[in-house]
Design a protein around this motif. Structure first.
Motif, mmCIF file in Angstrom:
data_model
loop_
_atom_site.group_PDB
_atom_site.id
_atom_site.type_symbol
_atom_site.label_atom_id
_atom_site.label_comp_id
_atom_site.label_asym_id
_atom_site.label_seq_id
_atom_site.Cartn_x
_atom_site.Cartn_y
_atom_site.Cartn_z
ATOM 1 N N ILE A 33 4.139 -36.146 -11.941
ATOM 2 C CA ILE A 33 5.009 -36.795 -10.956
ATOM 3 C C ILE A 33 5.158 -36.034 -9.646
ATOM 4 N N ASN A 34 4.808 -34.759 -9.632
ATOM 5 C CA ASN A 34 4.758 -34.060 -8.346
ATOM 6 C C ASN A 34 3.898 -32.813 -8.447
ATOM 7 N N LEU A 35 3.498 -32.328 -7.267
ATOM 8 C CA LEU A 35 2.566 -31.215 -7.167
ATOM 9 C C LEU A 35 2.920 -30.392 -5.946
ATOM 10 N N SER A 36 2.816 -29.073 -6.065
ATOM 11 C CA SER A 36 3.034 -28.177 -4.923
ATOM 12 C C SER A 36 2.180 -26.934 -5.120
ATOM 13 N N GLN A 37 2.263 -26.012 -4.185
ATOM 14 C CA GLN A 37 1.541 -24.752 -4.331
ATOM 15 C C GLN A 37 2.089 -23.939 -5.494
ATOM 16 N N GLU A 38 3.338 -24.185 -5.865
ATOM 17 C CA GLU A 38 3.965 -23.461 -6.964
ATOM 18 C C GLU A 38 3.505 -23.964 -8.329
ATOM 19 N N GLY A 39 3.169 -25.258 -8.413
ATOM 20 C CA GLY A 39 2.782 -25.823 -9.692
ATOM 21 C C GLY A 39 2.912 -27.324 -9.686
ATOM 22 N N LEU A 40 3.251 -27.886 -10.845
ATOM 23 C CA LEU A 40 3.384 -29.332 -10.956
ATOM 24 C C LEU A 40 4.463 -29.681 -11.966
#
Length: 95
Positions: A33-40
């Motif tokens: 449901i979401n993604l970033s440089q930190e993880g998902l």
């Protein structure tokens, strides 16, 4: 509510499947449901404990998938649907 994330996240809805590395068995279906440089973050119908190693295969397009692995850093029960939301810090990505 204050967002404490260091990096912005991208909301999405991608089909996938995951398994917990330490537990022998089949993959579980999921939605990332979401993604970033930190993880998902993804939904899980089963409980995932913090520190659990996760192998995840995400469907990007009909013929295109990506494999990632990471560690569960948080998990919480979603209110109405009964699914858990699981946050994963990515360790490795693959083709």
């Amino acid at each position: 509510m204050v967002d404490k994330r260091a990096h912005p996240r991208v909301g999405l809805s991608l089909s996938g499947r995951f398994k917990m590395k330490e537990i022998i068995g089949d993959f579980f279906e999921t939605t990332v449901i979401n993604l970033s440089q930190e993880g998902l973050c993804f939904y899980s119908g089963v409980r995932v404990d913090n520190g659990q190693h996760i192998e995840l295969e995400v469907q990007l397009e009909e013929e295109k998938r990506i494999k990632v692995s990471g560690v569960a850093i948080w998990s919480e029960k979603k209110n109405e649907s009964g699914f858990y939301r699981v946050g994963v810090k990515l360790i490795k990505t693959g083709a």
